[in-house]
Design an enzyme around this catalytic site. Structure first.
Site, PDB file in Angstrom:
ATOM      1  N   THR A   7      50.724 -43.280  74.651  1.00  0.00           N
ATOM      2  CA  THR A   7      51.590 -43.276  73.468  1.00  0.00           C
ATOM      3  C   THR A   7      50.959 -42.413  72.387  1.00  0.00           C
ATOM      4  O   THR A   7      49.732 -42.280  72.324  1.00  0.00           O
ATOM      5  CB  THR A   7      51.808 -44.709  72.922  1.00  0.00           C
ATOM      6  OG1 THR A   7      52.578 -44.639  71.722  1.00  0.00           O
ATOM      7  CG2 THR A   7      50.512 -45.432  72.620  1.00  0.00           C
ATOM      8  N   LYS A  12      50.924 -49.102  68.123  1.00  0.00           N
ATOM      9  CA  LYS A  12      51.248 -49.831  69.354  1.00  0.00           C
ATOM     10  C   LYS A  12      49.967 -50.303  70.052  1.00  0.00           C
ATOM     11  O   LYS A  12      49.948 -51.367  70.663  1.00  0.00           O
ATOM     12  CB  LYS A  12      52.059 -48.938  70.301  1.00  0.00           C
ATOM     13  CG  LYS A  12      53.461 -48.654  69.799  1.00  0.00           C
ATOM     14  CD  LYS A  12      54.251 -47.922  70.860  1.00  0.00           C
ATOM     15  CE  LYS A  12      55.654 -47.596  70.397  1.00  0.00           C
ATOM     16  NZ  LYS A  12      56.391 -46.797  71.371  1.00  0.00           N
ATOM     17  N   GLU A  37      60.826 -37.887  79.167  1.00  0.00           N
ATOM     18  CA  GLU A  37      61.704 -39.060  78.976  1.00  0.00           C
ATOM     19  C   GLU A  37      63.012 -38.790  79.714  1.00  0.00           C
ATOM     20  O   GLU A  37      63.875 -38.082  79.203  1.00  0.00           O
ATOM     21  CB  GLU A  37      61.950 -39.315  77.488  1.00  0.00           C
ATOM     22  CG  GLU A  37      60.729 -39.884  76.806  1.00  0.00           C
ATOM     23  CD  GLU A  37      61.043 -40.978  75.782  1.00  0.00           C
ATOM     24  OE1 GLU A  37      62.216 -41.337  75.586  1.00  0.00           O
ATOM     25  OE2 GLU A  37      60.079 -41.473  75.181  1.00  0.00           O
ATOM     26  N   ASP A  65      58.883 -48.400  76.246  1.00  0.00           N
ATOM     27  CA  ASP A  65      60.082 -47.785  75.685  1.00  0.00           C
ATOM     28  C   ASP A  65      60.931 -48.880  75.053  1.00  0.00           C
ATOM     29  O   ASP A  65      61.140 -49.939  75.647  1.00  0.00           O
ATOM     30  CB  ASP A  65      60.858 -47.062  76.795  1.00  0.00           C
ATOM     31  CG  ASP A  65      61.834 -46.053  76.221  1.00  0.00           C
ATOM     32  OD1 ASP A  65      61.508 -45.415  75.207  1.00  0.00           O
ATOM     33  OD2 ASP A  65      62.933 -45.909  76.778  1.00  0.00           O
ATOM     34  N   PHE A 143      59.715 -50.245  60.096  1.00  0.00           N
ATOM     35  CA  PHE A 143      60.169 -48.868  60.232  1.00  0.00           C
ATOM     36  C   PHE A 143      61.552 -48.865  60.887  1.00  0.00           C
ATOM     37  O   PHE A 143      62.034 -49.896  61.359  1.00  0.00           O
ATOM     38  CB  PHE A 143      59.162 -48.048  61.064  1.00  0.00           C
ATOM     39  CG  PHE A 143      59.015 -48.535  62.493  1.00  0.00           C
ATOM     40  CD1 PHE A 143      58.274 -49.646  62.802  1.00  0.00           C
ATOM     41  CD2 PHE A 143      59.671 -47.865  63.526  1.00  0.00           C
ATOM     42  CE1 PHE A 143      58.164 -50.099  64.113  1.00  0.00           C
ATOM     43  CE2 PHE A 143      59.560 -48.298  64.841  1.00  0.00           C
ATOM     44  CZ  PHE A 143      58.810 -49.425  65.128  1.00  0.00           C
ATOM     45  N   ALA A 144      62.159 -47.687  60.869  1.00  0.00           N
ATOM     46  CA  ALA A 144      63.444 -47.428  61.538  1.00  0.00           C
ATOM     47  C   ALA A 144      64.483 -48.526  61.266  1.00  0.00           C
ATOM     48  O   ALA A 144      64.814 -48.797  60.108  1.00  0.00           O
ATOM     49  CB  ALA A 144      63.210 -47.197  63.042  1.00  0.00           C
ATOM     50  N   TYR A 145      64.955 -49.218  62.310  1.00  0.00           N
ATOM     51  CA  TYR A 145      66.066 -50.168  62.159  1.00  0.00           C
ATOM     52  C   TYR A 145      65.646 -51.504  61.532  1.00  0.00           C
ATOM     53  O   TYR A 145      66.485 -52.375  61.318  1.00  0.00           O
ATOM     54  CB  TYR A 145      66.723 -50.428  63.522  1.00  0.00           C
ATOM     55  CG  TYR A 145      67.275 -49.157  64.142  1.00  0.00           C
ATOM     56  CD1 TYR A 145      68.520 -48.674  63.774  1.00  0.00           C
ATOM     57  CD2 TYR A 145      66.526 -48.437  65.059  1.00  0.00           C
ATOM     58  CE1 TYR A 145      69.017 -47.499  64.316  1.00  0.00           C
ATOM     59  CE2 TYR A 145      67.009 -47.252  65.605  1.00  0.00           C
ATOM     60  CZ  TYR A 145      68.246 -46.785  65.230  1.00  0.00           C
ATOM     61  OH  TYR A 145      68.737 -45.615  65.754  1.00  0.00           O
ATOM     62  N   ASP A 146      64.357 -51.672  61.243  1.00  0.00           N
ATOM     63  CA  ASP A 146      63.886 -52.956  60.703  1.00  0.00           C
ATOM     64  C   ASP A 146      64.621 -53.373  59.432  1.00  0.00           C
ATOM     65  O   ASP A 146      64.808 -54.569  59.191  1.00  0.00           O
ATOM     66  CB  ASP A 146      62.380 -52.895  60.405  1.00  0.00           C
ATOM     67  CG  ASP A 146      61.548 -52.998  61.661  1.00  0.00           C
ATOM     68  OD1 ASP A 146      62.101 -53.351  62.723  1.00  0.00           O
ATOM     69  OD2 ASP A 146      60.333 -52.716  61.595  1.00  0.00           O
TER      70      ASP A 146
HETATM   71  P1  IMP Z   1      59.995 -46.426  71.113  1.00  0.00           P
HETATM   72  O1  IMP Z   1      60.408 -46.260  72.528  1.00  0.00           O
HETATM   73  O2  IMP Z   1      59.188 -47.653  70.865  1.00  0.00           O
HETATM   74  O3  IMP Z   1      59.376 -45.196  70.515  1.00  0.00           O
HETATM   75  O4  IMP Z   1      61.359 -46.688  70.301  1.00  0.00           O
HETATM   76  C1  IMP Z   1      62.446 -45.760  70.237  1.00  0.00           C
HETATM   77  C2  IMP Z   1      63.175 -45.905  68.915  1.00  0.00           C
HETATM   78  O5  IMP Z   1      63.696 -47.245  68.788  1.00  0.00           O
HETATM   79  C3  IMP Z   1      62.267 -45.710  67.711  1.00  0.00           C
HETATM   80  O6  IMP Z   1      62.182 -44.358  67.355  1.00  0.00           O
HETATM   81  C4  IMP Z   1      62.989 -46.541  66.647  1.00  0.00           C
HETATM   82  O7  IMP Z   1      64.044 -45.785  66.084  1.00  0.00           O
HETATM   83  C5  IMP Z   1      63.584 -47.702  67.447  1.00  0.00           C
HETATM   84  N1  IMP Z   1      62.681 -48.880  67.429  1.00  0.00           N
HETATM   85  C6  IMP Z   1      61.874 -49.303  68.444  1.00  0.00           C
HETATM   86  N2  IMP Z   1      61.177 -50.398  68.097  1.00  0.00           N
HETATM   87  C7  IMP Z   1      61.544 -50.661  66.816  1.00  0.00           C
HETATM   88  C8  IMP Z   1      61.150 -51.687  65.898  1.00  0.00           C
HETATM   89  O8  IMP Z   1      60.319 -52.571  66.162  1.00  0.00           O
HETATM   90  N3  IMP Z   1      61.743 -51.623  64.683  1.00  0.00           N
HETATM   91  C9  IMP Z   1      62.651 -50.685  64.325  1.00  0.00           C
HETATM   92  N4  IMP Z   1      63.046 -49.715  65.142  1.00  0.00           N
HETATM   93  C10 IMP Z   1      62.496 -49.699  66.383  1.00  0.00           C
END
Ligand code: IMP
Length: 187
Positions: A7, A12, A37, A65, A143-146
């Site tokens: 990663t 993580k 991916e 993922d 972050f992101a959708y949190d």
């Molecule tokens: P990844 O595979 O963990 O990198 O997740 C892919 C995408 O899902 C990220 O870029 C975020 O947009 C969203 N995501 C994954 N885990 C979380 C989280 O714990 N909180 C908010 N968004 C998440």
């Protein structure tokens, strides 16, 4: 035993080591080994990635993922979570749901961990269910959708909870707990 985690995200690694800390003799270390991916489910992406990285380094490895799934949008953004977050963003998701109420705002986060060693690949999954909030709410955590996700049993979004609190109930935590059970049984 050292397990390598492919990663680019050091958070993580931190989270994995916290969850696995009471497993004597096991440590997780970051390895930067990008993998393609593939287009597909989280399971397909993790399985492919785990095999790919194992073939390169021939040591026990994990990949992970995750995605955010809104039930009334047929699971969107799901495997497109990263791209959708960078384009539509949380405002875009709230707009898509502006006339939705109650169960039509149901959503979940899902994580799939892919582990590969000389015996092959195993997958470990974690899901946290909840609802999409009516507005963006954050105290600067996460972050992101949190900032638009309220886990079941809570009235705060993930972004209003300290990282330690989120990490107690998160999809990632649940997937790592499953992985931990597997490691314990391995002896
Ligand atoms: P990844 O595979 O963990 O990198 O997740 C892919 C995408 O899902 C990220 O870029 C975020 O947009 C969203 N995501 C994954 N885990 C979380 C989280 O714990 N909180 C908010 N968004 C998440």
């Amino acid at each position: 035993m050292k397990i390598y985690f492919a990663t680019g995200n050091p958070n993580k690694i931190k989270e994995a080591n916290i969850i696995l800390k009471d497993l004597k003799g096991i440590s997780v270390e970051q390895i930067k080994c990008p993998y393609p991916e593939v287009q597909g489910t989280l399971e397909e992406v993790s399985e492919f990635g785990a095999k790919y990285v194992y073939e390169k380094i021939e040591k026990p490895i994990i990949v992970e993922d995750s995605g955010f799934f809104v039930e009334s949008l047929n699971g969107f953004p799901g495997t497109y979570s990263k791209y959708v977050q960078e384009t539509l963003g949380n405002e875009g998701i709230l707009k898509l749901l502006e006339d939705k109420e109650g169960d039509d705002r149901n959503a979940y986060f899902k994580t799939v961990i892919g582990y590969c060693d000389e015996k092959g690949v195993k997958l470990f999954k974690g899901i946290v269910k909840g609802k999409v909030s009516y507005e963006i709410r954050s105290k600067g955590y996460g972050f992101a959708y949190d900032s638009i996700f309220i886990p079941d049993g809570e009235d705060r979004t993930f972004a209003e909870m300290k990282t330690e609190e989120k990490s107690e109930i998160s999809h990632r935590k649940k997937a790592f707990e499953e992985f931990k059970k597997f490691l314990c049984n391995m002896g």
